[in-house]
Design a protein around this motif. Structure first.
Motif, short mmCIF file in Angstrom:
data_model
loop_
_atom_site.label_atom_id
_atom_site.label_comp_id
_atom_site.label_asym_id
_atom_site.label_seq_id
_atom_site.Cartn_x
_atom_site.Cartn_y
_atom_site.Cartn_z
N GLY A 1 0.91 -1.19 0.10
CA GLY A 1 -0.02 -0.20 0.05
C GLY A 1 0.99 1.39 -0.08
O GLY A 1 0.36 2.37 0.06
N CYS B 1 2.37 2.63 -2.34
CA CYS B 1 1.96 3.74 -3.48
C CYS B 1 0.57 4.26 -3.34
O CYS B 1 0.70 5.46 -3.53
CB CYS B 1 2.30 2.85 -4.86
SG CYS B 1 0.98 1.25 -4.89
N LEU B 2 -0.28 3.76 -2.82
CA LEU B 2 -1.55 4.14 -2.52
C LEU B 2 -1.48 5.33 -1.49
O LEU B 2 -2.04 6.38 -1.77
CB LEU B 2 -2.45 3.36 -1.99
CG LEU B 2 -2.96 1.99 -2.52
CD1 LEU B 2 -3.74 1.03 -1.88
CD2 LEU B 2 -3.79 2.48 -3.72
N CYS C 1 0.84 8.51 -3.62
CA CYS C 1 0.28 9.17 -4.58
C CYS C 1 -0.31 10.44 -4.38
O CYS C 1 -1.42 10.46 -3.67
CB CYS C 1 -0.75 8.16 -5.37
SG CYS C 1 -1.36 8.99 -7.06
N HIS D 1 -3.96 10.40 -5.86
CA HIS D 1 -4.80 9.19 -5.69
C HIS D 1 -5.22 8.67 -6.84
O HIS D 1 -6.49 8.37 -7.10
CB HIS D 1 -6.13 9.84 -4.85
CG HIS D 1 -5.64 10.49 -3.42
ND1 HIS D 1 -5.10 9.90 -2.38
CD2 HIS D 1 -5.79 11.81 -3.29
CE1 HIS D 1 -4.94 10.91 -1.52
NE2 HIS D 1 -5.48 11.85 -2.07
N ILE E 1 -4.01 5.59 -7.96
CA ILE E 1 -3.77 4.19 -7.56
C ILE E 1 -4.97 3.79 -6.98
O ILE E 1 -5.38 4.15 -5.99
CB ILE E 1 -2.41 3.76 -7.17
CG1 ILE E 1 -1.29 4.38 -7.93
CG2 ILE E 1 -2.42 2.44 -6.94
CD1 ILE E 1 0.12 4.35 -7.24
N ARG E 2 -5.72 2.75 -7.67
CA ARG E 2 -6.94 2.33 -7.11
C ARG E 2 -6.75 0.71 -7.01
O ARG E 2 -6.43 0.19 -7.62
CB ARG E 2 -8.20 2.60 -7.75
CG ARG E 2 -8.37 4.12 -8.16
CD ARG E 2 -8.91 4.71 -6.75
NE ARG E 2 -8.80 6.09 -6.91
CZ ARG E 2 -9.64 6.99 -6.48
NH1 ARG E 2 -10.81 6.24 -5.95
NH2 ARG E 2 -9.78 8.31 -6.66
N PRO E 3 -7.43 0.15 -5.83
CA PRO E 3 -7.41 -1.22 -5.72
C PRO E 3 -8.51 -1.70 -6.46
O PRO E 3 -9.64 -1.18 -6.56
CB PRO E 3 -7.57 -1.59 -4.31
CG PRO E 3 -7.87 -0.25 -3.77
CD PRO E 3 -7.70 0.64 -4.72
N LEU F 1 -3.98 -3.86 -8.25
CA LEU F 1 -3.80 -2.29 -8.33
C LEU F 1 -3.99 -1.69 -9.84
O LEU F 1 -3.63 -2.52 -10.87
CB LEU F 1 -2.60 -1.74 -7.77
CG LEU F 1 -2.51 -2.16 -6.38
CD1 LEU F 1 -1.21 -1.49 -5.64
CD2 LEU F 1 -3.89 -1.26 -5.33
N CYS G 1 -3.54 10.05 -12.98
CA CYS G 1 -2.01 9.86 -12.92
C CYS G 1 -1.43 11.16 -13.58
O CYS G 1 -1.85 11.43 -14.94
CB CYS G 1 -1.70 8.54 -13.66
SG CYS G 1 0.15 8.51 -13.46
N CYS H 1 5.31 6.86 -6.97
CA CYS H 1 5.08 5.63 -6.67
C CYS H 1 6.16 4.47 -7.20
O CYS H 1 6.43 3.61 -6.55
CB CYS H 1 3.72 5.20 -7.37
SG CYS H 1 3.78 5.40 -9.29
N CYS I 1 8.03 2.00 -4.20
CA CYS I 1 7.73 0.75 -4.48
C CYS I 1 8.89 -0.33 -4.02
O CYS I 1 9.98 -0.29 -4.79
CB CYS I 1 7.20 0.29 -5.58
SG CYS I 1 6.64 -1.63 -5.99
#
Length: 62
Positions: free
Chosen positions: A13, A15-16, A19, A22, A24-26, A31, A37, A43, A47
């Motif tokens: 998480g 990167c979540l 960002c 926001h 990046i979404r699961p 992801l 972006c 991110c 990572c």
């Protein structure tokens, strides 16, 4: 703009949380990077398993 994609991650998480837009979404499949972006690549830097990749823009497109 470059295209940011996420490959096999371990779900930490980072990167979540990193960002700023926001983007990046699961999802059930893992992801996903949305059109929010901006290509800041924060991110990519955060990572721990190098799951995030950047595909440069195709030639001729700007």
């Amino acid at each position: 703009m470059a295209v940011v994609t996420i490959g096999p991650c371990q779900g930490c998480g980072a990167c979540l949380l990193t960002c700023p837009t926001h983007a990046i979404r699961p999802t059930p499949a893992g992801l996903r990077v949305t059109d929010r972006c901006t290509g800041c690549l924060e991110c990519l830097e955060i990572c721990p398993v190098d799951a995030i990749r950047v595909d440069p823009e195709p030639r001729g497109e700007r």
